[in-house]
Design a protein around this motif. Sequence first.
Motif, PDB file in Angstrom:
ATOM      1  N   ALA A 144       0.818  -1.215   0.000  1.00 16.83           N
ATOM      2  CA  ALA A 144       0.000   0.000   0.000  1.00 16.83           C
ATOM      3  C   ALA A 144       0.850   1.264   0.000  1.00 16.83           C
ATOM      4  O   ALA A 144       0.437   2.307  -0.516  1.00 16.83           O
ATOM      5  N   VAL A 145       2.043   1.162   0.594  1.00 16.27           N
ATOM      6  CA  VAL A 145       2.965   2.307   0.646  1.00 16.27           C
ATOM      7  C   VAL A 145       4.294   1.856   0.061  1.00 16.27           C
ATOM      8  O   VAL A 145       5.224   1.506   0.785  1.00 16.27           O
ATOM      9  N   PRO A 146       4.406   1.820  -1.259  1.00 10.22           N
ATOM     10  CA  PRO A 146       5.630   1.284  -1.873  1.00 10.22           C
ATOM     11  C   PRO A 146       6.812   2.216  -1.673  1.00 10.22           C
ATOM     12  O   PRO A 146       6.672   3.420  -1.500  1.00 10.22           O
ATOM     13  N   GLY A 147       7.988   1.630  -1.712  1.00  5.94           N
ATOM     14  CA  GLY A 147       9.214   2.402  -1.595  1.00  5.94           C
ATOM     15  C   GLY A 147      10.365   1.526  -2.021  1.00  5.94           C
ATOM     16  O   GLY A 147      10.178   0.456  -2.592  1.00  5.94           O
ATOM     17  N   GLU A 148      11.590   1.940  -1.730  1.00  6.79           N
ATOM     18  CA  GLU A 148      12.747   1.153  -2.175  1.00  6.79           C
ATOM     19  C   GLU A 148      13.039  -0.004  -1.244  1.00  6.79           C
ATOM     20  O   GLU A 148      13.944  -0.778  -1.471  1.00  6.79           O
ATOM     21  N   ARG A 149      12.243  -0.144  -0.195  1.00  7.16           N
ATOM     22  CA  ARG A 149      12.389  -1.237   0.767  1.00  7.16           C
ATOM     23  C   ARG A 149      13.803  -1.264   1.354  1.00  7.16           C
ATOM     24  O   ARG A 149      14.533  -2.227   1.224  1.00  7.16           O
ATOM     25  N   TRP A 150      14.128  -0.160   2.008  1.00  3.73           N
ATOM     26  CA  TRP A 150      15.448  -0.068   2.640  1.00  3.73           C
ATOM     27  C   TRP A 150      15.377  -0.588   4.076  1.00  3.73           C
ATOM     28  O   TRP A 150      14.415  -0.358   4.806  1.00  3.73           O
ATOM     29  N   GLU A 151      16.433  -1.299   4.504  1.00  6.24           N
ATOM     30  CA  GLU A 151      16.670  -1.630   5.905  1.00  6.24           C
ATOM     31  C   GLU A 151      18.154  -1.913   6.069  1.00  6.24           C
ATOM     32  O   GLU A 151      18.815  -2.374   5.137  1.00  6.24           O
ATOM     33  N   GLY A 152      18.679  -1.638   7.249  1.00  9.97           N
ATOM     34  CA  GLY A 152      20.109  -1.834   7.463  1.00  9.97           C
ATOM     35  C   GLY A 152      20.646  -0.957   8.577  1.00  9.97           C
ATOM     36  O   GLY A 152      20.056  -0.853   9.645  1.00  9.97           O
ATOM     37  N   ILE A 153      21.778  -0.284   8.312  1.00 11.31           N
ATOM     38  CA  ILE A 153      22.493   0.504   9.320  1.00 11.31           C
ATOM     39  C   ILE A 153      22.475   1.978   8.949  1.00 11.31           C
ATOM     40  O   ILE A 153      22.732   2.343   7.794  1.00 11.31           O
ATOM     41  N   LYS A 154      22.216   2.825   9.937  1.00 12.19           N
ATOM     42  CA  LYS A 154      22.390   4.277   9.779  1.00 12.19           C
ATOM     43  C   LYS A 154      23.544   4.722  10.667  1.00 12.19           C
ATOM     44  O   LYS A 154      23.692   4.245  11.803  1.00 12.19           O
ATOM     45  N   VAL A 155      24.354   5.631  10.161  1.00 17.22           N
ATOM     46  CA  VAL A 155      25.500   6.164  10.897  1.00 17.22           C
ATOM     47  C   VAL A 155      25.213   7.620  11.263  1.00 17.22           C
ATOM     48  O   VAL A 155      24.811   8.413  10.392  1.00 17.22           O
ATOM     49  N   PHE A 156      25.415   7.956  12.532  1.00 15.35           N
ATOM     50  CA  PHE A 156      25.224   9.325  13.011  1.00 15.35           C
ATOM     51  C   PHE A 156      26.530   9.862  13.608  1.00 15.35           C
ATOM     52  O   PHE A 156      27.302   9.109  14.216  1.00 15.35           O
ATOM     53  N   ASP A 157      26.750  11.163  13.436  1.00 11.04           N
ATOM     54  CA  ASP A 157      27.845  11.874  14.085  1.00 11.04           C
ATOM     55  C   ASP A 157      27.313  12.418  15.408  1.00 11.04           C
ATOM     56  O   ASP A 157      26.347  13.189  15.422  1.00 11.04           O
ATOM     57  N   ILE A 158      27.937  12.014  16.511  1.00 13.30           N
ATOM     58  CA  ILE A 158      27.515  12.499  17.832  1.00 13.30           C
ATOM     59  C   ILE A 158      28.622  13.323  18.489  1.00 13.30           C
ATOM     60  O   ILE A 158      28.800  13.297  19.705  1.00 13.30           O
ATOM     61  N   SER A 159      29.373  14.056  17.641  1.00 14.47           N
ATOM     62  CA  SER A 159      30.383  14.970  18.195  1.00 14.47           C
ATOM     63  C   SER A 159      29.746  15.876  19.235  1.00 14.47           C
ATOM     64  O   SER A 159      30.331  16.167  20.282  1.00 14.47           O
ATOM     65  N   ASN A 160      28.542  16.321  18.934  1.00 12.57           N
ATOM     66  CA  ASN A 160      27.704  17.002  19.915  1.00 12.57           C
ATOM     67  C   ASN A 160      26.527  16.080  20.203  1.00 12.57           C
ATOM     68  O   ASN A 160      25.613  15.966  19.382  1.00 12.57           O
TER      69      ASN A 160
END
Length: 478
Positions: A144-160
């Motif tokens: 019903a809500v198509p997309g690229e079907r992404w799943e996996g790892i996200k990387v964030f910068d937490i310098s602050n």
Amino acid sequence: MKHTAPRGRMLKRLAAVSAAALAVGLMTAPASSAAQAPADPGTIPGVDEIVSSPNLKQVAHLDKSGPLTGTNTDWAFQGKYAYGGNYNGFYVYDVSKPKEPKVAAQVLCPGSQNDISVTGNLLFLGTDSQRTNDTCVNEASTTAVPGERWEGIKVFDISNPLTPKYVKSVKTDCGSHTQTLVPGKRGDKNVYLYVSSYNLAGSDQPNCALPHDKISVVKVPLHNPAAAAVVATPVVFPDGGFPGSESGSATTGCHDITVYAEKDLAAGACMGDGVLFDIKNRAKPTVITTVRDEVNFAFWHSATFNNSGTKIVFTDELGGGGAATCNEEIGPNRGADAIYDIVTKKGKKKLEFRSYYKIPRYNADTEVCVAHNGSLIPVPGRDIMVQAWYLGGVSVWDFTDSRRPKEIAYWERGPLSLETLTGGGSWSAYWYNGYIYSNDITKGVDVLELKDPRTAIAKLFRADTFNAQTQDNFLRWW
């Protein structure tokens, strides 16, 4: 996990005194001080009633707040901050005053699990549900809500830490149910993530084709985290692993992996199999040996080494985290922890079963209770662990004697309902710098303080970074 040792002559003297007190306490403490479970294991607390042993008390609580009202999940810690996973993103808590924790920031980034690891200025977030894209503005990807079907790892910068910044995504097969931070070896300016995922559907799915008998290895250059990428997908079970049974899950991947990098070892809880890995080559982990329990284990969920790396505690997620398994009907051996010694025979490492451990209190038949995430408490010479059990609460137990584990403290919140089977309770309970932090699935955060002569010395230990699935030798810092 990085540690900082106690500094100065006074702290060294205090450590010696505490060690002596610990030894005396272990030899002379009366039976009543052991804080065992109530004599009547059938006594169940009232709805939302908090009960505990005398030596483990709640010292703080924070309700969920803001947009992060989803399921609370795993923890990672760094300095004065605790990072708490949530199906809607992650919290940043200021725990500089453990008895007065505060929400320092919230990051809205929907995706199931949202398992967290941290190192330096980087935070890794694992997503195990198909999303319409790899940003933090996404929906569940469906017909019903198509997309690229992404799943996996996200990387964030937490310098602050108060303003985490999204850096990069890495798509992995079957997503990332859990992910384990693996430090590079000496001279290697990278960290690695062992991504565990699996297919329970029993059929091919987008991004998750069968047979899924592998893990994904993500390499992250510390000087350029935007270049993070999958560098290997080693097949753990070339023979297909455990085929499954009426009571046990078939193996189609791993649920969780814990590494002991200093010893080049990893322990994998892989659905129908327990695994010991050699990780000398970080990008190419190889299987040393595997073990199965076709009688009492339904789903190998997680693993913890003792500090000397001579034992592994495997947990069984009987009921998949959605059933009442801590009752008289299920009994003490199913849905339990299993303690295995690592032994060497004819030059090869093997896993030998020693005993089961399960919380010695019955829950109501309406309480979802399951052996879940925990960590060691840093007590030299002893193997003591704190562990979450969903609505079974938080248990502190000693497995120094592999054949005779025993609980030494507990804390729990009573049923959420006495009429309907209901999920909730502690997802992850970890020791960090003198306190136990429990991420409650529905309620928020509980901070507990353990006061017991057998663990008093652990109060002196300080870590500057803590990821429960990345174990280190705390004895080197005493």
